[in-house]
Design an enzyme around this catalytic site. Structure first.
Site, PDB file in Angstrom:
ATOM      1  N   HIS A 331      -4.980  -1.349   1.069  1.00  0.00           N
ATOM      2  CA  HIS A 331      -3.832  -1.411   0.511  1.00  0.00           C
ATOM      3  C   HIS A 331      -3.330   0.167   0.347  1.00  0.00           C
ATOM      4  O   HIS A 331      -4.245   0.854   0.014  1.00  0.00           O
ATOM      5  CB  HIS A 331      -3.410  -2.305  -0.617  1.00  0.00           C
ATOM      6  N   ASP A 390      -2.194 -10.620   1.188  1.00  0.00           N
ATOM      7  CA  ASP A 390      -2.153 -11.440   2.557  1.00  0.00           C
ATOM      8  C   ASP A 390      -3.370 -11.879   3.094  1.00  0.00           C
ATOM      9  O   ASP A 390      -3.038 -12.856   3.832  1.00  0.00           O
ATOM     10  CB  ASP A 390      -1.569 -10.301   3.708  1.00  0.00           C
TER      11      ASP A 390
END
Length: 453
Positions: A331, A390
């Site tokens: 991320h 996700d």
């Protein structure tokens, strides 16, 4: 698209190549002018461009200009998301409406305030008369996000005071859009599959006694039935996607557009347009496609050696989309952990047992662990890339029988809350956002038309 003959097509290709050549800027040029490309510092942190009280993303600490990894946390108006979710889950209530209240009004609602607020949201769900027939049904679109933008902009024409930017009017518009956005998404999808996929059209009106999460499931399903566990995990999905600080692309886009003084409908459409980009909102669908690709190319998804071997091919750019990325890992801000992924993974494991999808959950968990190990080895990292939200969100949507075409719109339904809060914040600033760009063009002698070769 206009139909072109061969000569016109060749000319268009020539111009396209010229545009690509003329607009290419080397990374070194950014460094020479000390420009923060992508508004990112060299250490990967974001350039400070504004101040917000809405949300904050904590994924690392800065000590002596060094980025120090830490466990991630997401704050909504100063309250840790983890604490909010744990409190909501403690008595099995659905809390998305509570989070909407918090993000908009900067305070936790008590029981009476929450009941009154929910009544407002229920009242605002009603679409204008004939809106479904005239705007959604008569003009179907193949892309749900684009159709949502068109429908959202159409609501401008039904607003008696669409351009007023005082806080009261923008708040009223925001509540209206937050309440209606799930219908715009679901109806756009249902009309799309009716017109383009020739499936039966079954439309359900939202129910007054159901929350936003419950209504999404109810409107999507022919029999309108769902379990408490399904509603709880979808409610969690909405909560953890509602806000992610002012620096994410769509929130920043909402700030930039709102700073110009434009209307709420245009500002929210800008948020949708930004989220639609595959580098921002499309990651959960990318993860789902990657996991399907792994399944299709390994004989036994329970064989860890075989799964690891295929992940190595993905990293070597020899498999899947050949980008060399294991989607769902890593991320831009979070380092050691993504709090949203931690919360969702726990709930996904519970639902997978109920749905008898334990093996699917274990498969994704193995992709997470094996991928982290491989990336650590190849990049000589001190810590593994954390699983991001996700990695498990597509799996959750699949267990809820939500079609892939609605993965991104579901994200948008939740994030409309954060965009609304950021817009309300920006209109109080009353300062247009206008950064500078360095021009690389040199002054040229103008050539009259009749002298040009």
């Amino acid at each position: 698209m206009i139909k072109m003959n061969k000569a016109q097509e060749e000319k268009l290709c020539y111009y396209a190549n010229e545009i690509a050549k003329n607009n290419k800027i080397d990374k070194e040029t950014y460094e020479n002018y000390r420009i923060k490309r992508g508004l990112r510092n060299k250490n990967g942190t974001g350039v400070l461009v504004g101040i917000t009280k809405v949300g904050d993303v904590c994924g690392y600490k800065i000590e002596d200009e060094e980025k120090i990894p830490c466990e991630g946390e997401l704050f909504y108006r100063g309250y840790p998301l983890t604490n909010l979710v744990k409190d909501i889950e403690s008595d099995k209530r659905l809390g998305f409406e509570e989070v909407i209240y918090l993000l908009l009004f900067n305070r936790l609602a008590n029981i009476e305030e929450l009941a009154s607020f929910k009544n407002i949201l229920v009242e605002e769900r009603k679409l204008p008369e004939h809106f479904f027939e005239d705007i959604i049904l008569k003009v179907p679109g193949p892309d749900i996000m684009n159709k949502m933008m068109r429908s959202l902009l159409a609501l401008y024409t039904y607003d008696p005071n669409p351009d007023a930017n005082d806080a009261r009017n923008v708040l009223s518009q925001s509540l209206s859009l937050i309440s209606k956005i799930s219908q715009l998404a679901i109806y756009s999808y249902q009309v799309k599959i009716h017109n383009f996929d020739k499936k039966s059209l079954i439309i359900h009106n939202p129910k007054e006694d159901e929350t936003i999460a419950e209504n999404i499931l109810s409107m999507l399903r022919t029999n309108q039935e769902y379990s408490k566990e399904e509603a709880e995990i979808l409610d969690l999905m909405l909560i953890i996607h509602a806000e992610h600080g002012g620096g994410n692309n769509s929130a920043f886009a909402t700030h930039v557009v709102s700073s110009s003084g434009t209307d709420t409908y245009s500002a929210m459409a800008a948020g949708l347009a930004s989220l639609k980009g595959p580098r921002h909102g499309g990651a959960n669908l990318k993860v789902s496609k990657m996991l399907k690709d792994i399944r299709n190319n390994v004989c036994d998804i329970e064989d860890l050696e075989e799964v690891e071997s295929y992940l190595e091919k993905i990293l070597d750019r020899k498999a899947f989309d050949k980008k060399g990325l294991i989607y769902g890992l890593g991320h831009a801000v979070y380092t050691l952990s993504d709090p949203r992924a931690v919360l969702l993974k726990e709930k996904a494991k519970e639902l997978s047992k109920i749905k008898k999808r334990d093996k699917d959950f274990i498969f994704i968990e193995n992709v997470e662990k094996l991928g982290q190990k491989l990336i650590m080895q190849r990049q000589n990292r001190a810590y593994p890339p954390c699983a991001n939200v996700d990695l498990y969100s597509g799996f959750v949507y699949d267990m809820l029988d939500i079609p892939e075409e609605l993965y991104l719109p579901m994200f948008a339904i939740a994030r409309t809350v954060g965009w609304s809060a950021h817009r309300l914040e920006q209109i109080e600033d009353s300062k247009i956002i206008r950064p500078a760009y360095k021009s690389l063009n040199q002054v040229k002698d103008y050539i009259p038309l009749n002298l040009r070769k």
